[in-house]
Design an enzyme around this catalytic site. Structure first.
Site, mmCIF file in Angstrom:
data_model
loop_
_atom_site.group_PDB
_atom_site.id
_atom_site.type_symbol
_atom_site.label_atom_id
_atom_site.label_comp_id
_atom_site.label_asym_id
_atom_site.label_seq_id
_atom_site.Cartn_x
_atom_site.Cartn_y
_atom_site.Cartn_z
ATOM 1 N N ASP A 1 37.653 37.300 43.393
ATOM 2 C CA ASP A 1 38.130 38.063 42.240
ATOM 3 C C ASP A 1 39.142 37.219 41.448
ATOM 4 O OD1 ASP A 1 38.413 40.386 40.697
ATOM 5 O OD2 ASP A 1 40.086 41.129 41.898
ATOM 6 N N SER B 1 43.708 49.276 42.924
ATOM 7 C CA SER B 1 44.924 50.118 42.933
ATOM 8 C C SER B 1 44.723 51.428 43.686
ATOM 9 C CB SER B 1 45.366 50.410 41.494
ATOM 10 O OG SER B 1 45.727 49.211 40.858
ATOM 11 N N ASN C 1 35.389 47.550 39.413
ATOM 12 C CA ASN C 1 36.417 46.988 40.307
ATOM 13 C C ASN C 1 37.503 48.000 40.630
ATOM 14 O OD1 ASN C 1 35.044 44.611 39.933
ATOM 15 N ND2 ASN C 1 36.851 43.415 39.390
ATOM 16 N N HIS D 1 36.648 45.802 34.951
ATOM 17 C CA HIS D 1 37.862 45.624 35.772
ATOM 18 C C HIS D 1 38.836 46.755 35.468
ATOM 19 C CE1 HIS D 1 37.581 41.389 37.405
ATOM 20 N NE2 HIS D 1 36.455 41.526 36.721
ATOM 21 N N GLY D 2 39.882 46.817 36.276
ATOM 22 C CA GLY D 2 40.949 47.787 36.019
ATOM 23 C C GLY D 2 40.433 49.206 36.012
ATOM 24 N N HIS E 1 44.730 46.522 34.600
ATOM 25 C CA HIS E 1 45.012 46.473 36.039
ATOM 26 C C HIS E 1 46.252 47.298 36.368
ATOM 27 C CE1 HIS E 1 42.585 42.696 35.616
ATOM 28 N NE2 HIS E 1 42.012 43.237 36.678
ATOM 29 N N GLY E 2 46.284 47.804 37.596
ATOM 30 C CA GLY E 2 47.484 48.489 38.071
ATOM 31 C C GLY E 2 47.408 50.005 37.941
HETATM 32 P P1 13P Z 1 42.618 48.333 39.406
HETATM 33 O O1 13P Z 1 44.013 47.809 39.368
HETATM 34 O O2 13P Z 1 42.388 49.355 38.333
HETATM 35 O O3 13P Z 1 42.230 48.839 40.750
HETATM 36 O O4 13P Z 1 41.634 47.107 39.051
HETATM 37 C C1 13P Z 1 41.249 46.202 40.044
HETATM 38 C C2 13P Z 1 40.554 45.021 39.492
HETATM 39 O O5 13P Z 1 40.129 44.966 38.367
HETATM 40 C C3 13P Z 1 40.393 43.886 40.413
HETATM 41 O O6 13P Z 1 39.823 42.783 39.782
HETATM 42 O O1 G3H Z 2 42.917 42.263 39.485
HETATM 43 C C1 G3H Z 2 43.739 42.160 40.367
HETATM 44 C C2 G3H Z 2 43.499 42.764 41.708
HETATM 45 O O2 G3H Z 2 44.001 44.068 41.755
HETATM 46 C C3 G3H Z 2 44.060 41.895 42.783
HETATM 47 O O3 G3H Z 2 45.443 41.953 42.789
HETATM 48 O O4 G3H Z 2 46.131 39.553 42.794
HETATM 49 O O5 G3H Z 2 47.680 41.349 43.623
HETATM 50 O O6 G3H Z 2 45.671 40.697 44.966
HETATM 51 P P1 G3H Z 2 46.290 40.809 43.585
HETATM 52 ZN ZN ZN Z 3 40.368 42.563 37.729
#
Ligand code: 13P
Ligand code: G3H
Ligand code: ZN
Length: 311
Positions: A82, A257, A254, A211-212, A180-181
């Protein structure tokens, strides 16, 4: 069954109007919770490892645990990098047995993103590994870089054909408003489905990645806040939006979080209610179970990939 790539999974998901869950893994309990859920639901699976996960848990430990997941579940599982941010990290993962890598050169100008992605694709394809790239930039915090939610960060549909043709990439992560997050939207959640629609018109049959995509369940946020705070105002992507994306060209969704929330809520609640416990199994067991329940819900009620492992 050996590790698989996403080729077959995405083809079926695209044609079937569902998406595959790509879950971030960082330790044994998280892997086990995800795999138990997928086994019960007979769902194909993508287990993904970030640079942070590699640093925290050691790539060898993670790959060996994913091998164990294949043995215990018999499921088609893809091991994916990832957000690889360089050729070197992607090469390292290809060399250590990953079946899919993401090269995320989205912070670079368009032509540089093409050049870096192409280099990764050439190496990965030579080794039977598939590649995801990113075009556009997600809002939120990614690799400690804060990106504001301005239109300029959305994927430009006018660029996608050139990008995919010149790089030879196998799937494309696009920015349509997710981030993300745990804090994705300040006001009303809004995703640019018009951009997704436009991108899929330019790339018929081509798998798109979101993603996210955590939905940040409020029942988990409530528990985390009740036993220590830290997440007031957390808000995720509404699940009906994710279902809609899964029914369109999005083949990979993905989620990280929501798993973090599940683990933290379970551990905090368990320790608050059982302050005398000090055997890690007493609180990591419930954490594993919480991950399993979240993932089962995603597979069945959001992604629609339950029962699709062997179709
Ligand atoms: P979330 O933070 O929404 O779970 O997204 C995760 C992600 O995109 C990892 O690549
Ligand atoms: O996109 C990011 C993922 O949530 C992974 O997060 O880099 O803190 O492991 P991390
Ligand atoms: Zn991501």
């Amino acid at each position: 069954m050996p590790l698989v790539t996403t080729k077959d999974m995405f083809e079926k998901a695209y044609n079937g109007g569902y998406a595959i869950g790509a879950f971030n893994v960082n330790n044994m309990e998280i892997i086990q919770g995800i795999v138990e859920a997928a086994t019960e639901e007979q769902a194909p699976l993508i287990l993904q490892v970030s640079a942070g996960a590699r640093k925290y848990a050691n790539t060898t430990y993670l790959t060996k645990m994913v091998e164990a997941a294949i043995i215990t579940s018999g499921l088609p599982i893809c091991l994916h990098l990832d957000h690889g941010d360089s050729f070197a990290i992607c090469k390292d993962c290809v060399d250590s047995g990953f079946t899919s890598v993401m090269i995320d050169a989205s912070a670079h100008p368009f032509q540089e993103n093409i050049d870096i992605t192409k280099q990764v694709v050439e190496y990965a394809h030579d080794h039977g590994v598939v590649v995801e790239a990113e075009l556009g930039k997600l809002a939120g915090i990614e690799d400690d870089v804060k990106v504001s939610a301005k239109d300029a960060n959305y994927t430009d549909p006018d660029q996608v054909e050139e990008f995919v043709t010149k790089t030879g990439v196998d799937s494309l992560a696009i920015a349509i408003g997710t981030s993300h997050g745990a804090f994705k939207f300040k006001g009303q959640p809004r995703l640019r489905f018009d951009i997704l629609e436009e991108v899929s018109k330019r790339l018929p049959g081509f798998p798109i990645v979101l993603h996210g995509a955590s939905s940040v369940p409020q029942e988990l946020v409530k528990i985390v806040n009740q036993y220590g705070g830290a997440l007031p105002g957390a808000q995720g992507v509404p699940e009906d939006m994710l279902r809609k994306a899964a029914s369109m060209a999005v083949c990979k969704i993905n989620i990280d979080s929501d798993l973090r929330l599940a683990v933290t809520a379970a551990v905090r609640e368990h320790m608050a209610l059982n302050p005398s416990h000090f055997d890690p199994r007493q609180y990591l067991g419930p954490a594993r179970e919480a991950v399993k329940q979240v993932v089962k819900h995603k597979l069945v009620d959001v992604l629609g990939c339950n029962g699709k492992a062997f179709i």
